[in-house]
Motif scaffolding. Structure first.
Motif, PDB file in Angstrom:
ATOM      1  N   GLU A  17       0.844  -1.191   0.000  1.00  0.00           N
ATOM      2  CA  GLU A  17       0.000   0.000   0.000  1.00  0.00           C
ATOM      3  C   GLU A  17       0.880   1.243   0.000  1.00  0.00           C
ATOM      4  N   ARG A  20       0.784   7.529   3.024  1.00  0.00           N
ATOM      5  CA  ARG A  20      -0.063   8.708   3.022  1.00  0.00           C
ATOM      6  C   ARG A  20       0.807   9.936   3.264  1.00  0.00           C
ATOM      7  N   ARG A  24      -1.677  17.321   2.319  1.00  0.00           N
ATOM      8  CA  ARG A  24      -2.561  16.721   1.332  1.00  0.00           C
ATOM      9  C   ARG A  24      -3.405  17.794   0.632  1.00  0.00           C
ATOM     10  N   GLU A  70      -7.105   4.675  -7.328  1.00  0.00           N
ATOM     11  CA  GLU A  70      -7.264   4.416  -5.898  1.00  0.00           C
ATOM     12  C   GLU A  70      -5.982   4.700  -5.140  1.00  0.00           C
ATOM     13  N   ARG A  71      -4.852   4.341  -5.707  1.00  0.00           N
ATOM     14  CA  ARG A  71      -3.576   4.594  -5.002  1.00  0.00           C
ATOM     15  C   ARG A  71      -3.237   6.081  -4.984  1.00  0.00           C
ATOM     16  N   ARG A  74      -5.386   7.473  -2.308  1.00  0.00           N
ATOM     17  CA  ARG A  74      -4.969   7.073  -0.955  1.00  0.00           C
ATOM     18  C   ARG A  74      -3.822   7.929  -0.435  1.00  0.00           C
ATOM     19  N   ASP A  77      -5.940  10.754   0.898  1.00  0.00           N
ATOM     20  CA  ASP A  77      -7.186  10.377   1.573  1.00  0.00           C
ATOM     21  C   ASP A  77      -8.408  11.077   0.975  1.00  0.00           C
TER      22      ASP A  77
END
Length: 525
Positions: A17, A20, A24, A70-71, A74, A77
């Motif tokens: 994964e 993060r 952001r 999706e990555r 992520r 977030d």
């Protein structure tokens, strides 16, 4: 499988994964994915954008495009929907500007920025990497593609949005002024800027209404089409000079409508790339090879249909005015009927004979355009609207019998019988405007409706009945006691200056109307 047999279960492989980020943010409106990565790399302390991309790139797969979104989501977030426009593109995940869904050849390889835009907001826009985007449409300055301090080319090695990426350079891209845009392309630049921010193009009132909602994609493809039609070699479009020339061509063709568009068509015709052909469609291919193919086929579905219709319609108007051997080529361009029609075509469409058109032409009742096609071939064209108008109103292309039946006409002799007067008196009433006429093939007839109206008007102004006394005289014989002709007596009676009486009996026409001898002598001594 037997019950005694055992199955060895292997643990499923773990999918790594991505980490993060601490700082952001999601891509802003119009921001490229490369610019977004640069902005996050600088804010989170990464030395370059490549270090941040290493968190996502190994997991990118063509078979699983959603996994990439999706990555990316992520990392910050957020929902993967924020990255669908980047991942769904066919230009590559981190291709600068690929999310605009344009063809790859419309983009430049190197990054370009506007110093004035960076001073307002440190964001790399996706549209900057388009080839036609040589100048900023908001600040009218030239985009820079190399650092003004160290002259290093801007590229994917940048570590920050406002830095060129050269480790030995400490300059800021915002601390410079771009070269001003040439004045002859400012109009098309303002159109590009208005389309980028989805605003109406209000500054060009002469443009058709279809262009007022033109999108960025519409203008980009039209600029490319106009440039290709005048470029001898298509590869010249790659150079910066050819791109600026395309902007100038589009500016003159679109913003000065329709004169500029007609001048552009004159330049395209001057190229003469193909030999002459007989077919009307081939004539259009000869005169406008790339333009006609683009408007008819290539740009269908890529540019708004209303814009293509406006360009086709004006092209058809130009062809009818300037290319005699393709006068009826409007059908090939717009699918509509042409203004011009061959004399033989009038037989099938308008229901008339070629002999009738030829006879009307000899009498100068309609105009016929003669065009020489080749050395020995001559074609005759008539204006469809003019022929239809003359057929409906004047009836020059119909038989005499049909003409009389359509408008309810009777001859002068029939009028004389109805009114019980002679033909000279009928001509006097026609000359005074009391009877209406129409002319067909050199002959004149009276409208039966006007004869009926004249009798009804005289009956309405009559004051009563009269006997057979000698003081009354027939209105037709007014010239026997005074100088009044029949039209003068009728006009005076209609204006109620002359008393008119109606005699009941076997009298018909004007014979039944009587006037006083004393009134005639008094009015017309």
């Amino acid at each position: 499988m037997r019950p005694s047999e055992s199955v060895e279960l292997r643990p499923a492989a773990k999918v790594a994964e991505p980490q993060r980020l601490i700082v952001r943010s999601i891509p802003q409106r119009g921001e490229s994915l490369h610019g977004w990565v640069l902005r996050l790399a600088e804010a989170n302390g990464y030395s370059s954008a490549a270090d941040l991309l290493a968190l996502v790139r190994p997991f990118a797969s063509a078979a699983l495009p959603n996994r990439v979104s999706e990555r990316l989501a992520r990392l910050v977030d957020v929902s993967p929907d924020h990255f669908e426009r980047y991942v769904a593109g066919k230009q590559g995940l981190f291709h600068h500007g690929g999310e605009l869904r344009f063809a790859r050849h419309l983009f430049d390889r190197h990054v370009k920025v506007c110093p004035a835009c960076l001073r307002e907001k440190a964001v790399l826009k996706s549209a900057w990497n388009l080839r036609v985007w040589q100048f900023c449409p908001q600040h009218y300055c030239k985009l820079i593609r190399e650092c003004p301090h160290c002259h290093a080319a801007l590229g994917y090695a940048q570590g920050a949005v406002c830095h060129c990426g050269n480790r030995n350079c400490t300059g800021d891209l915002r601390q410079t002024d771009g070269e001003p845009a040439p004045p002859d392309i400012r109009n098309i630049l303002s159109m590009l800027g208005a389309s980028e921010i989805e605003e109406d193009i209000h500054s060009f009132p002469k443009l058709p209404d279809a262009f007022r909602k033109a999108s960025l994609g519409d203008l980009i493809r039209l600029i490319h089409l106009f440039g290709r039609s005048l470029q001898a070699v298509e590869n010249d479009l790659v150079s910066s000079g050819a791109v600026v020339e395309n902007l100038v061509i589009a500016d003159r063709a679109l913003t000065c409508w329709p004169q500029g568009y007609h001048e552009y068509l004159n330049r395209v015709r001057a190229l003469k790339r193909r030999s002459a052909e007989r077919s009307h469609e081939c004539v259009l291919y000869q005169e406008f090879p790339l333009l006609f193919h683009g408007l008819k086929y290539a740009l269908v579905g890529l540019v708004d249909d209303r814009i293509l219709s406006a360009l086709r319609e004006e092209l058809a108007n130009y062809v009818e005015r300037n290319i005699p051997r393709a006068l009826n080529a409007r059908t090939w361009i717009t699918g509509q009927k042409s203004r011009w029609l061959t004399r033989r075509g009038s037989i099938k469409e308008l229901g008339i004979s070629e002999y009738a058109v030829r006879r009307a032409h000899k009498r100068n009742e309609i105009s016929v355009t003669t065009v020489s096609v080749g050395k020995r071939r001559i074609k005759h064209f008539v204006d469809r609207d003019q022929v239809r108008l003359e057929r409906e109103e004047a009836g020059i292309l119909t038989t005499r019998r049909d003409f009389k039946k359509r408008f309810g006409l009777i001859s002068f002799l029939e009028v004389a019988r109805l009114l019980h007067i002679g033909r000279p008196m009928v001509e006097q009433l026609v000359g005074a405007g009391q009877l209406q006429t129409r002319t067909h093939w050199g002959a004149t007839w009276c409208l039966a409706e006007s004869v009926t109206r004249l009798l009804a008007d005289l009956s309405s102004v009559s004051t009563g009945t009269c006997g057979s006394s000698g003081r009354w005289i027939d209105i037709r014989r007014s010239l026997l006691v005074c100088s009044a002709r029949l039209p003068d007596a009728v006009q005076s009676a209609l204006q109620r200056r002359l008393r008119l009486f109606k005699q009941i009996g076997r009298n018909k026409g004007l014979e039944r109307f009587k006037v006083s001898r004393e009134d005639l002598v008094r009015l017309f001594p």
